[in-house]
Design an enzyme around this catalytic site. Structure first.
Site, PDB file in Angstrom:
ATOM      1  N   ASP A 190      96.101  12.874  -9.850  1.00  0.00           N
ATOM      2  CA  ASP A 190      95.486  11.552  -9.810  1.00  0.00           C
ATOM      3  C   ASP A 190      93.974  11.663  -9.761  1.00  0.00           C
ATOM      4  O   ASP A 190      93.434  12.671  -9.326  1.00  0.00           O
ATOM      5  CB  ASP A 190      95.944  10.822  -8.532  1.00  0.00           C
ATOM      6  CG  ASP A 190      97.371  10.346  -8.635  1.00  0.00           C
ATOM      7  OD1 ASP A 190      97.866  10.189  -9.759  1.00  0.00           O
ATOM      8  OD2 ASP A 190      97.983  10.141  -7.575  1.00  0.00           O
ATOM      9  N   LYS A 250      96.266   6.735 -12.081  1.00  0.00           N
ATOM     10  CA  LYS A 250      97.289   5.974 -11.372  1.00  0.00           C
ATOM     11  C   LYS A 250      96.971   5.683  -9.924  1.00  0.00           C
ATOM     12  O   LYS A 250      97.785   5.137  -9.207  1.00  0.00           O
ATOM     13  CB  LYS A 250      98.636   6.691 -11.486  1.00  0.00           C
ATOM     14  CG  LYS A 250      99.841   5.786 -11.371  1.00  0.00           C
ATOM     15  CD  LYS A 250      99.881   4.803 -12.482  1.00  0.00           C
ATOM     16  CE  LYS A 250     100.007   3.374 -11.942  1.00  0.00           C
ATOM     17  NZ  LYS A 250      99.667   2.380 -12.943  1.00  0.00           N
ATOM     18  N   MET A 265      92.875   0.911  -0.072  1.00  0.00           N
ATOM     19  CA  MET A 265      92.377   0.214  -1.259  1.00  0.00           C
ATOM     20  C   MET A 265      91.785  -1.160  -0.916  1.00  0.00           C
ATOM     21  O   MET A 265      92.124  -2.173  -1.512  1.00  0.00           O
ATOM     22  CB  MET A 265      93.517   0.008  -2.271  1.00  0.00           C
ATOM     23  CG  MET A 265      94.321   1.263  -2.549  1.00  0.00           C
ATOM     24  SD  MET A 265      93.694   2.151  -3.982  1.00  0.00           S
ATOM     25  CE  MET A 265      94.049   1.002  -5.279  1.00  0.00           C
TER      26      MET A 265
END
Lengths: 253, 253
Positions: free
Chosen positions: A35, A57, A172
């Site tokens: 990633d 991703k 996030m």
């Protein structure tokens, strides 16, 4: 020989936070699918002869579709390759591991999971703050602020986030933090609750932004303007107020 | 030289789940103060010349008082020793690290924290189940079922535990699980929610006990009668239903 799939946790960034098992599996890999949140120093641990492929991703950047990653992983393992799917943090914590395990199983491939230090643990170790400090926290919870459509997930349990006896870690958070904080406060969270953003936890460029639930959106904006970069995590709760950053006595290790 | 204190995560038991940093710090230790939940195989990684002292303080057994551990740790470091405080799992997750960090800081000693794989992560890797499977879980929460007095903590947020979109991990559940399950169901948790107990996660004697929230108390009782032993963890939530144990296709790695 028969191919295989191993989902491996890359940890938060410092390559010394890899587990011994992750190192062993990385050093016997034929292919590493990684990633964009995996630190370059971690990738260097993989077997030199291994083919390394960025499949993205995670993070906010455009990346391969999950179905394409699954198909590539299965196809390579069916060719007899030892495939390592290397993911930032722990594959089992906001790592989309579920879909990949199912794809490998459906293809009849052996699957192994190697856990990793998740970003919350990396940040807590750097802040030297117990996420479950007995005086402050009875419950530790991890949420993501980034749904499939890039917005705040629709079914967040706001009461759970407003609990004064919890420590909350938001994965996030950058695009939706202001809205999340506003709604948690509306649900009863004290806006003066200590909150801290940590960019690039455990990496050389790590940056800590201590504030409160009410003031962190502004502080975050300013930190980014001043160059804070890399994966970002937000932690809030009264336990977080024990962090060295708040006491102004932060030591660098 | 000046003494120091390092709080080090021993992980769930498999010594291969130590981080490279934990190994490095253990191999330069003068004294290792360890808990009774630390696996013997992990302790073997420490420097041979290091003095190893069991100080207990986790699990249900009688152990040193926290104040005595703090005093011993500070006293040894003040004598110039590199003291490692080795804790099962991650020091920052139900590890009483808060008190020890404060004691070391108050004594003016340098403190470092090395994170570890917590039991929930060890169990998830062995179950090959994503704790945040996108189809099932929006929130991952860790609670302890064992307060200072050995009973269920009084201020558990039952609504948060009843949330069908959460995965919940219960640390130290054995004595209080039946009551916890009953109260969570009273708060709205579906009694048919998949629940699993994992004894000695990642150790050779690991045992998985798949059930539901309603039936796990009985299954747990039976497993213990049949010899299940070691640290126990309970995970529940719809994501847990994806575990191989439930599909009857459990593979041993």
């Amino acid at each position: 020989g028969q191919g295989s799939v191993a989902l491996v946790g890359a940890g938060p960034g410092d390559p010394e936070l890899l587990t011994l098992k992750a190192v062993r599996v990385l050093q016997s890999a034929d292919v590493v699918l990684y990633d964009d949140l995996v630190a370059p120093a971690v990738l260097d641990v993989a077997r030199r002869e291994a083919r390394k492929m960025l499949v993205g991703k995670t993070g906010y950047k455009p990346s391969c579709k999950q179905d394409d990653i699954n198909a590539l992983m299965v196809s390579l393992a069916r060719q007899g390759k030892r495939v390592v799917r290397l993911k930032g943090g722990d594959p089992m914590v906001f790592g989309r591991a579920g879909e990949e395990i199912t794809a490998a199983r459906d293809a009849g491939l052996p699957v192994e999971v190697v856990p990793g230090i998740t970003a919350a643990q990396g940040a807590a170790s750097r802040l030297a703050v117990s996420l479950t400090h007995r005086d402050h926290a009875r419950r530790l919870q991890f949420v993501t602020a980034h749904a499939r459509d890039g917005k705040l997930p629709r079914d967040i349990d706001w009461t759970a986030l407003a609990d004064p006896a919890a420590t909350t870690v938001v994965y996030m958070p950058q695009r939706t933090w202001a809205e999340l904080a506003e709604r948690a406060v509306a649900a009863g969270l004290d806006p003066a609750t200590p909150a801290i953003a940590v960019f690039s936890a455990t990496r050389p460029e790590e940056r800590q932004v201590p504030a409160t639930v009410a003031t962190l959106a502004g502080a975050l904006h300013q930190a980014v303007a001043e160059g804070a970069t890399g994966p970002c995590l937000i932690l809030f709760g009264h336990a977080i107020g024990e962090a060295a950053a708040f006491a102004g006595e932060l030591e660098q290790h």
